[in-house]
Design an enzyme around this catalytic site. Sequence first.
Site, PDB file in Angstrom:
ATOM      1  N   GLY A  53       0.757  -1.243   0.000  1.00  0.00           N
ATOM      2  CA  GLY A  53       0.000   0.000   0.000  1.00  0.00           C
ATOM      3  C   GLY A  53       0.785   1.289   0.000  1.00  0.00           C
TER       4      GLY A  53
ATOM      5  N   GLU B   5       3.519  -7.097   1.585  1.00  0.00           N
ATOM      6  CA  GLU B   5       2.975  -7.404   0.251  1.00  0.00           C
ATOM      7  C   GLU B   5       3.021  -6.180  -0.652  1.00  0.00           C
ATOM      8  OE1 GLU B   5      -1.037  -8.501   1.199  1.00  0.00           O
ATOM      9  OE2 GLU B   5      -0.468 -10.334   2.245  1.00  0.00           O
ATOM     10  N   PRO B   6       4.169  -5.575  -0.838  1.00  0.00           N
ATOM     11  CA  PRO B   6       4.216  -4.358  -1.653  1.00  0.00           C
ATOM     12  C   PRO B   6       4.098  -4.673  -3.142  1.00  0.00           C
ATOM     13  CG  PRO B   6       6.430  -5.002  -1.082  1.00  0.00           C
ATOM     14  CD  PRO B   6       5.518  -5.992  -0.406  1.00  0.00           C
ATOM     15  N   GLY B   7       3.369  -3.863  -3.856  1.00  0.00           N
ATOM     16  CA  GLY B   7       3.294  -4.008  -5.310  1.00  0.00           C
ATOM     17  C   GLY B   7       3.807  -2.743  -5.968  1.00  0.00           C
ATOM     18  N   ARG B   8       2.964  -1.713  -5.886  1.00  0.00           N
ATOM     19  CA  ARG B   8       3.231  -0.460  -6.590  1.00  0.00           C
ATOM     20  C   ARG B   8       4.619   0.122  -6.289  1.00  0.00           C
ATOM     21  NH1 ARG B   8      -1.150   2.949  -8.065  1.00  0.00           N
ATOM     22  NH2 ARG B   8      -2.384   1.851  -6.501  1.00  0.00           N
TER      23      ARG B   8
ATOM     24  N   ARG C 203      -5.727   3.167 -15.977  1.00  0.00           N
ATOM     25  CA  ARG C 203      -5.747   3.896 -14.692  1.00  0.00           C
ATOM     26  C   ARG C 203      -6.358   5.306 -14.788  1.00  0.00           C
ATOM     27  NH1 ARG C 203      -2.037   5.035 -11.748  1.00  0.00           N
ATOM     28  NH2 ARG C 203      -3.085   4.405  -9.843  1.00  0.00           N
TER      29      ARG C 203
ATOM     30  N   TYR D 205      -9.512   5.405 -12.427  1.00  0.00           N
ATOM     31  CA  TYR D 205      -9.284   6.026 -11.107  1.00  0.00           C
ATOM     32  C   TYR D 205      -8.969   7.515 -11.221  1.00  0.00           C
ATOM     33  CZ  TYR D 205      -8.000   1.074 -10.474  1.00  0.00           C
ATOM     34  OH  TYR D 205      -7.964  -0.289 -10.490  1.00  0.00           O
TER      35      TYR D 205
ATOM     36  N   CYS E 282     -13.377   4.085 -28.952  1.00  0.00           N
ATOM     37  CA  CYS E 282     -14.603   4.827 -29.244  1.00  0.00           C
ATOM     38  C   CYS E 282     -15.423   5.111 -28.005  1.00  0.00           C
ATOM     39  CB  CYS E 282     -15.427   4.043 -30.254  1.00  0.00           C
ATOM     40  SG  CYS E 282     -14.480   3.800 -31.743  1.00  0.00           S
TER      41      CYS E 282
ATOM     42  N   TYR F 226       0.100  -1.924 -12.275  1.00  0.00           N
ATOM     43  CA  TYR F 226      -1.317  -1.870 -12.671  1.00  0.00           C
ATOM     44  C   TYR F 226      -1.469  -1.270 -14.072  1.00  0.00           C
ATOM     45  CZ  TYR F 226      -1.536  -2.718  -7.681  1.00  0.00           C
ATOM     46  OH  TYR F 226      -1.332  -3.248  -6.425  1.00  0.00           O
TER      47      TYR F 226
HETATM   48  N1  LLP Z   1      -1.948  -6.939  -0.713  1.00  0.00           N
HETATM   49  C1  LLP Z   1      -3.267  -6.959  -0.954  1.00  0.00           C
HETATM   50  C2  LLP Z   1      -4.121  -7.883  -0.188  1.00  0.00           C
HETATM   51  C3  LLP Z   1      -3.817  -6.108  -1.928  1.00  0.00           C
HETATM   52  O1  LLP Z   1      -5.125  -6.142  -2.156  1.00  0.00           O
HETATM   53  C4  LLP Z   1      -2.967  -5.249  -2.664  1.00  0.00           C
HETATM   54  C5  LLP Z   1      -3.497  -4.357  -3.691  1.00  0.00           C
HETATM   55  C6  LLP Z   1      -1.589  -5.255  -2.367  1.00  0.00           C
HETATM   56  C7  LLP Z   1      -1.119  -6.127  -1.388  1.00  0.00           C
HETATM   57  C8  LLP Z   1      -0.604  -4.390  -3.092  1.00  0.00           C
HETATM   58  O2  LLP Z   1      -0.841  -3.036  -2.881  1.00  0.00           O
HETATM   59  P1  LLP Z   1       0.189  -1.936  -3.393  1.00  0.00           P
HETATM   60  O3  LLP Z   1       1.454  -2.091  -2.585  1.00  0.00           O
HETATM   61  O4  LLP Z   1       0.436  -2.171  -4.834  1.00  0.00           O
HETATM   62  O5  LLP Z   1      -0.474  -0.651  -3.133  1.00  0.00           O
HETATM   63  N2  LLP Z   1      -5.459  -1.203  -9.695  1.00  0.00           N
HETATM   64  C9  LLP Z   1      -5.286  -0.163  -8.689  1.00  0.00           C
HETATM   65  C10 LLP Z   1      -4.626  -0.676  -7.430  1.00  0.00           C
HETATM   66  C11 LLP Z   1      -5.358  -1.833  -6.792  1.00  0.00           C
HETATM   67  C12 LLP Z   1      -4.699  -2.370  -5.560  1.00  0.00           C
HETATM   68  C13 LLP Z   1      -5.361  -3.626  -5.114  1.00  0.00           C
HETATM   69  N3  LLP Z   1      -4.741  -4.297  -4.011  1.00  0.00           N
HETATM   70  C14 LLP Z   1      -4.486   0.997  -9.302  1.00  0.00           C
HETATM   71  O6  LLP Z   1      -4.165   0.940 -10.474  1.00  0.00           O
HETATM   72  O7  LLP Z   1      -4.220   1.980  -8.630  1.00  0.00           O
END
Ligand code: LLP
Length: 427
Positions: A247, A282-285, A322, A326, A352, A381
């Site tokens: 997050g 659980e980092p993604g972004r 995105r 969003y 379109c 994403y």
């Molecule tokens: N763990 C869980 C349980 C999650 O649901 C998520 C993201 C993450 C980890 C990773 O979160 P991050 O570190 O990436 O913030 N499609 C949207 C973002 C959706 C996030 C969903 N869950 C966007 O493009 O902004």
Amino acid sequence: MNHFDLRDGELWCEDVSLTALAEAVGAPVYVYSSATLERHYTVLRDALVGAGLKGEHGGPPLIAFAVKANSNVAVLKTLARLGAGADTVSEGEIRRALAAGIPGERIVFSGVGKTAEELAFALKNGVSEINVESEPEMHLASQVAQSLGTRATIAIRVNPDVSAGGHAKISTGKADNKFGVSFSEAERLYAQAANNAGLKPVGVTCHIGSQITDLAPMAEAFAKMRGLVERLRAEGLGVERLDLGGGLGVPYFNQPTPPSPEDYARMIAKTMGGLDVAYSFEPGRMICANAGVLLARVLHIHERPEGRKFAVLDAGMNDLIRPAMYDAYHDIRPVKPRAGEPVVYDVVGPICETGDTFTRDRALPPLAAGDLVAFMSAGAYGAVMSSEYNSRLLVPEVLVKGAHWAVVRPRPTYEDMLAKEAPAPWL
Ligand code: LLP
């Protein structure tokens, strides 16, 4: 910090010219920088370790990269080589993580709607933890585990009822969201799980939202999590692991500057006050957003008599959803900026519908047909949310490492696209 920089007036990714790359592969195309992925991972790991946070057996905390942010197997492999695990939400993501060489013991299985088949797949592949989001799901995990003659190692996902995140569609931590259970439910379920032949509860987990640029809501949620761990232990229940989700936000240019990984790690250490658990994240972004760009070509500049100037690109909302979904802001940089006063454009795709607008009224260096532009911070994403809407070919992906690059997901052909469908026998 990323590895997309201007060299002699042109944008490069590491030691690869984006102009040359787009000539070779064609546009639109996603381009990822290995050095940036590696840097973001190691900066986070070092910050967590530096703050004294530990993982299993006293080693570094598990950083389970959220595969949903970027599931390309080459990207996952790049991170796996540094020791990353994977946070997954479907059988498909588990398969991708395994294909990238991430062992089951570093894979976490999250998500609100896991099927019996997916749970069985996870258990058979030795996934380290199933993050259970509800009571019915916990019972399903138990049944599936028992039918396989095993116990499911679970963590209970708690919804800490804290509001956070960049947009209502990506905030997950409020009580009225579909995610997780309340603290009192968590205590009840944990005790139940401890007495269930198909379950082995090892910890608790939370994730309150995405693109969070303020540590305060996280600190509030994490303090509540610490309280939960202490209460469970006081009831005589073993709690070995604490998964604090992902997050942390990234700088999308016009957004508030997110806290540094060091500040984040220090906040956690302070909030937890020496709580003895194995931490996981659980980092993604924050790992991959600024490690990727979407390159697109200007097809033409369309001037309306009212004065609006539309820069029409060959990339659309199907390639990067995105902004449409969003209202997300992506910095748009010409790969070879032209000299001259900035011009105000609406930057749009070819799809379109009016929603296919990346931005309105953006002042950019002058653009002309044929110019390449880069959508910055598109590594998270981006490609994962792309589609074939309007029967457009899925956008390819390229991974750069130093002066080398490789197409890690080729652009399909129209024959590939059509071959996926089958005519009904009566047609
Ligand atoms: N763990 C869980 C349980 C999650 O649901 C998520 C993201 C993450 C980890 C990773 O979160 P991050 O570190 O990436 O913030 N499609 C949207 C973002 C959706 C996030 C969903 N869950 C966007 O493009 O902004």
